[in-house]
Motif scaffolding. Sequence first.
Motif, PDB file in Angstrom:
ATOM      1  N   LEU A  35       0.661  -1.165   0.050  1.00  0.00           N
ATOM      2  CA  LEU A  35       0.043   0.003  -0.040  1.00  0.00           C
ATOM      3  C   LEU A  35       0.804   1.250  -0.155  1.00  0.00           C
ATOM      4  O   LEU A  35       0.684   2.375  -0.699  1.00  0.00           O
ATOM      5  N   THR A  36       1.880   1.318   0.778  1.00  0.00           N
ATOM      6  CA  THR A  36       2.897   2.549   0.864  1.00  0.00           C
ATOM      7  C   THR A  36       3.544   2.672  -0.487  1.00  0.00           C
ATOM      8  O   THR A  36       3.645   3.908  -0.995  1.00  0.00           O
ATOM      9  N   SER A  37       3.947   1.717  -1.092  1.00  0.00           N
ATOM     10  CA  SER A  37       4.719   1.951  -2.371  1.00  0.00           C
ATOM     11  C   SER A  37       3.810   2.323  -3.527  1.00  0.00           C
ATOM     12  O   SER A  37       3.889   2.874  -4.210  1.00  0.00           O
ATOM     13  N   GLY A  38       2.468   1.566  -3.370  1.00  0.00           N
ATOM     14  CA  GLY A  38       1.712   1.731  -4.456  1.00  0.00           C
ATOM     15  C   GLY A  38       0.889   3.226  -4.436  1.00  0.00           C
ATOM     16  O   GLY A  38       0.640   3.759  -5.387  1.00  0.00           O
ATOM     17  N   ALA A  39       0.700   3.795  -2.985  1.00  0.00           N
ATOM     18  CA  ALA A  39       0.274   4.876  -2.956  1.00  0.00           C
ATOM     19  C   ALA A  39       1.014   6.033  -3.518  1.00  0.00           C
ATOM     20  O   ALA A  39       0.872   7.068  -4.178  1.00  0.00           O
ATOM     21  N   PHE A  40       2.547   5.676  -3.473  1.00  0.00           N
ATOM     22  CA  PHE A  40       3.484   6.792  -3.764  1.00  0.00           C
ATOM     23  C   PHE A  40       3.661   6.653  -5.137  1.00  0.00           C
ATOM     24  O   PHE A  40       4.133   7.776  -5.882  1.00  0.00           O
ATOM     25  N   VAL A  41       3.340   5.550  -5.733  1.00  0.00           N
ATOM     26  CA  VAL A  41       3.379   5.603  -7.137  1.00  0.00           C
ATOM     27  C   VAL A  41       2.178   6.326  -7.906  1.00  0.00           C
ATOM     28  O   VAL A  41       2.452   6.976  -8.811  1.00  0.00           O
ATOM     29  N   SER A  42       1.270   6.137  -7.303  1.00  0.00           N
ATOM     30  CA  SER A  42       0.038   6.888  -7.938  1.00  0.00           C
ATOM     31  C   SER A  42       0.067   8.454  -7.486  1.00  0.00           C
ATOM     32  O   SER A  42      -0.653   9.435  -8.256  1.00  0.00           O
ATOM     33  N   MET A  43       1.032   8.977  -6.734  1.00  0.00           N
ATOM     34  CA  MET A  43       1.409  10.275  -6.534  1.00  0.00           C
ATOM     35  C   MET A  43       2.344  11.167  -7.453  1.00  0.00           C
ATOM     36  O   MET A  43       2.506  12.304  -7.420  1.00  0.00           O
ATOM     37  N   VAL A  44       3.119  10.183  -8.026  1.00  0.00           N
ATOM     38  CA  VAL A  44       4.340  10.604  -8.746  1.00  0.00           C
ATOM     39  C   VAL A  44       3.676  11.672  -9.884  1.00  0.00           C
ATOM     40  O   VAL A  44       4.182  12.835 -10.015  1.00  0.00           O
ATOM     41  N   ILE A  45       2.692  11.287 -10.747  1.00  0.00           N
ATOM     42  CA  ILE A  45       1.999  11.978 -12.094  1.00  0.00           C
ATOM     43  C   ILE A  45       1.491  13.241 -11.578  1.00  0.00           C
ATOM     44  O   ILE A  45       1.739  14.288 -12.090  1.00  0.00           O
ATOM     45  N   PRO A  46       0.529  13.266 -10.392  1.00  0.00           N
ATOM     46  CA  PRO A  46       0.049  14.747 -10.024  1.00  0.00           C
ATOM     47  C   PRO A  46       1.034  15.377  -9.281  1.00  0.00           C
ATOM     48  O   PRO A  46       0.997  16.722  -9.881  1.00  0.00           O
ATOM     49  N   ILE A  47       2.223  15.055  -9.027  1.00  0.00           N
ATOM     50  CA  ILE A  47       3.386  15.770  -8.223  1.00  0.00           C
ATOM     51  C   ILE A  47       4.049  16.602  -9.623  1.00  0.00           C
ATOM     52  O   ILE A  47       4.149  17.844  -9.710  1.00  0.00           O
ATOM     53  N   ILE A  48       4.210  15.841 -10.613  1.00  0.00           N
ATOM     54  CA  ILE A  48       4.811  16.306 -11.838  1.00  0.00           C
ATOM     55  C   ILE A  48       4.158  17.324 -12.552  1.00  0.00           C
ATOM     56  O   ILE A  48       4.156  18.262 -12.795  1.00  0.00           O
ATOM     57  N   VAL A  49       2.739  17.099 -12.662  1.00  0.00           N
ATOM     58  CA  VAL A  49       1.844  17.957 -13.237  1.00  0.00           C
ATOM     59  C   VAL A  49       1.706  19.217 -12.480  1.00  0.00           C
ATOM     60  O   VAL A  49       1.784  20.399 -13.035  1.00  0.00           O
ATOM     61  N   PHE A  50       1.479  19.166 -11.209  1.00  0.00           N
ATOM     62  CA  PHE A  50       1.565  20.480 -10.514  1.00  0.00           C
ATOM     63  C   PHE A  50       2.739  21.236 -10.557  1.00  0.00           C
ATOM     64  O   PHE A  50       2.857  22.429 -10.506  1.00  0.00           O
ATOM     65  N   LEU A  51       3.886  20.552 -10.448  1.00  0.00           N
ATOM     66  CA  LEU A  51       5.337  21.528 -10.605  1.00  0.00           C
ATOM     67  C   LEU A  51       5.643  21.776 -11.984  1.00  0.00           C
ATOM     68  O   LEU A  51       6.031  23.298 -11.953  1.00  0.00           O
ATOM     69  N   SER A  52       5.024  21.209 -12.982  1.00  0.00           N
ATOM     70  CA  SER A  52       5.325  21.928 -14.354  1.00  0.00           C
ATOM     71  C   SER A  52       4.060  22.854 -14.358  1.00  0.00           C
ATOM     72  O   SER A  52       4.518  23.981 -15.255  1.00  0.00           O
ATOM     73  N   LEU A  53       3.180  23.282 -13.856  1.00  0.00           N
ATOM     74  CA  LEU A  53       1.993  24.013 -14.109  1.00  0.00           C
ATOM     75  C   LEU A  53       2.068  25.350 -12.927  1.00  0.00           C
ATOM     76  O   LEU A  53       1.116  25.949 -13.020  1.00  0.00           O
ATOM     77  N   GLN A  54       3.195  24.913 -12.084  1.00  0.00           N
ATOM     78  CA  GLN A  54       2.830  25.612 -10.861  1.00  0.00           C
ATOM     79  C   GLN A  54       3.023  27.301 -11.260  1.00  0.00           C
ATOM     80  O   GLN A  54       2.417  28.282 -10.605  1.00  0.00           O
ATOM     81  N   ARG A  55       3.919  27.642 -12.275  1.00  0.00           N
ATOM     82  CA  ARG A  55       4.164  29.136 -12.328  1.00  0.00           C
ATOM     83  C   ARG A  55       2.910  29.778 -12.907  1.00  0.00           C
ATOM     84  O   ARG A  55       2.493  30.816 -12.535  1.00  0.00           O
TER      85      ARG A  55
END
Length: 317
Positions: free
Chosen positions: A284-304
């Motif tokens: 569950l811990t590793s699976g939850a972190f895998v599911s977080m990777v793409i949203p984090i990338i999207v947010f950081l790329s559109l943050q500005r």
Amino acid sequence: MSNISLEKGKDDNAPEAGPRYKSGEVPANTMAGRVRRKLTSRTASVVSIIIAILWTIPTFGLFVSSLRPENDIKTTGWWKFFTNPSLTLDNYNEVVFGTSATSGRLASYFVNSLTITVPAVVFSVTLAAMAAYALSWLNFRGRDWIFIGVFTLQIVPLQMALIPLLQILGDYTEWGGGFFAVWFAHTCFGLPLGVFLLHNFMSELPKDLFEAARVDGAGPAMTFRRIVLPLITPALASLTIFQFLWIWNDLLVALVFTSGPDTRPLTVRLAELAGTRGNDWQRLTSGAFVSMVIPIIVFLSLQRYFVRGLLAGGVKG
């Protein structure tokens, strides 16, 4: 001889010029200036850092737990890692690439989540932008009533619309490789809020821009493409972030409109891994972190663009 001032460039009747401010500078004696001064003070900076640290601790603990061996995860807390450091990638390997029935096998579900989220975000944001433009700047009968109807659709609970929409789409569930129904559902549920937010942003654009475009011979489509879209980029980025996070993390719509491992996203698989007792914590811990990777990338790329949309308007004054 009358007393006349001969000073060059001076007019006794002209009002005294007020204080001048640099472009983009907020006067300190205004409410905006006082708020900005308080938010940029040393105390505000310290409070912001503390909040950021407290907000990040759970994510950091999840990341550390995902790298610990199974026995350590089930017997001690993640903070014990610092007294007895032990790292392994077995959890990620089992969750992403495992082939057994009890493993995660998240690779295919990860692709399903991308296949669901990207088109649904594109459809909802594109249609919301065009609808908001029409409701803001095109004159036609019933425009205000349509906007009121779109606004009231936000009140309708999602759960009440799931079954009727599923009955309507029952004959089309196999379209698009089985993804059409969930694309359509996410687009429908995301349009009311998207139209409302973009309408409020577009309605604040100067009318002179549209009149000048009309004089130059630009039609509604060209005006939307050449003038409106560049000005609402921050708002589009903000809406894209919200829509992406909502669709990526959705579980209810995915459970109703998808079936089988060929179409179901990560959230459904993670719920299945949790089971009724949640014994496989290491997965569950590793699976939850895998599911977080793409949203984090999207947010950081559109943050500005997101920050620009919060702090600036459509045009500079």
